[in-house]
Design an enzyme around this catalytic site. Sequence first.
Site, PDB file in Angstrom:
ATOM      1  CB  SER A 223      -0.955  -0.064   1.190  1.00  0.00           C
ATOM      2  OG  SER A 223      -2.110   0.647   0.882  1.00  0.00           O
TER       3      SER A 223
ATOM      4  CG  HIS B  44      -5.809  -2.575   1.177  1.00  0.00           C
ATOM      5  ND1 HIS B  44      -5.148  -2.272   0.015  1.00  0.00           N
ATOM      6  CD2 HIS B  44      -5.201  -1.822   2.146  1.00  0.00           C
ATOM      7  CE1 HIS B  44      -4.204  -1.375   0.255  1.00  0.00           C
ATOM      8  NE2 HIS B  44      -4.223  -1.097   1.553  1.00  0.00           N
TER       9      HIS B  44
END
Length: 433
Positions: free
Chosen positions: A269, A412
Amino acid sequence: MSHSHPLRRCVIGSCFVVATFWGIAAAADFPPVSELKPQAGLPDPLVMLSGQKVQSKEQWENKRRPELKQLFQHYMYGYLPPKPEEVKYEVRLLDEKFLDGKATLSEATISFLKPTLKHKLHVLLVEPKSKTPAPVFIGMNFCGNHALVDHPQVHIPESWIYKSCAGVENDQATEKGRGGQKDVWNVDLIVDRGYALASFYSGDIDPDTKEFTDGIEPAYWKSKTAEPGPDDTAAIAAWAWGYHRVVDFLIAERSKSIDKNRIAAVGHSRNGKTTLLAAAMDERIALAIPHQAGCGGTGPSRTSDTRAESVKRINAAFPHWFCSEFKKFGDHTELLPFDQNCLVALCAPRPVLFTNAEEDLWANPDGQFDVLQAASPVYEFLGVPGLSAKSRPELNQLVKSRLGYFIRPGKHQMTRDDWKVFLDFADQQMPGK
Ligand code: GCU
């Protein structure tokens, strides 16, 4: 190669000579944002800012690559600080019986002597016991080195840390966080596959708060005020500099146990955005895996996908990640003189893998595929195959070309199964001799 910004360090006269010799515009020559030429689609990395087409590998290497590096620093990330002139390496921990004797765990502290910084970078290193130097992943972590493994002596960060990390009390890491990210980093798996892991906490360089006073950045700003100048170092650039300092350390201090030609960078990320920038700016990084990195990393800045994070939103939520020039593109991404395909192109001909999750639409998995496709021509221009897939692959099907892509079901996060994909890709694209 230099990882800094050579044109800024020279005196005025010689700057001019360097700039004209290479035919590269110096940062001072870059136009104000309002005067940049709008481009609707992802810009062609093989066209110079002047509009001139790159004709040869030499032009790519000596003109366009340096220009792109400057453009990304000037308009987006801010300039990476130069390599320190003097550092000190100290081993603060050594355990040769880690993982039932299969691995050596150590931790080194890097002190920055010249210029002097109060920050110390702690590098956790887990190495397989092997007869030949091991390939290594460098990964920046979110929760402190102590979170990666169960070990009572690994360093616990003293600086601000994310509330979401295990064991955090009043923004401080505590003993309770030890081993809290074991299933994110999976060092046992990495070691079993013959790789080493070198990891550091982003907050050692700059805690991820909106202010810079706690980071290394102000020491390197041209602006001598508390606020950065338009293209002064912002957080992602500072963190990328951190990756480079770990590369320095591994090469200087671990040349017997680590294979310097097989140094990979990985990150999740915001740390994945950093991974890609670090690899683009430093050829010693042989392979990059920015995992679910999205906007400002692997996702296109020019996107019409409203489910994906936009430049405007990332700048509003995380103003400290990018330099202030980048804020000007919020409503005008068409003015960006590059897109993220150009950052991938800076890695060419080295392998890069984008890994994604189906539900992580914020990171724009479809747009990321387009980014790879639009970087691929540079690989082909350099005489190596780029991305082999013509369309986004099915779930769980790793595209194993030099530009790789992968998407799995789910959310995620960075999982053990993701690591299996990272390792498969590295085995294929970064083989030993
Ligand atoms: C937020 C941010 C993303 C970033 C992510 C992360 O969602 O908008 O850009 O990638 O945090 O770092 O987990």
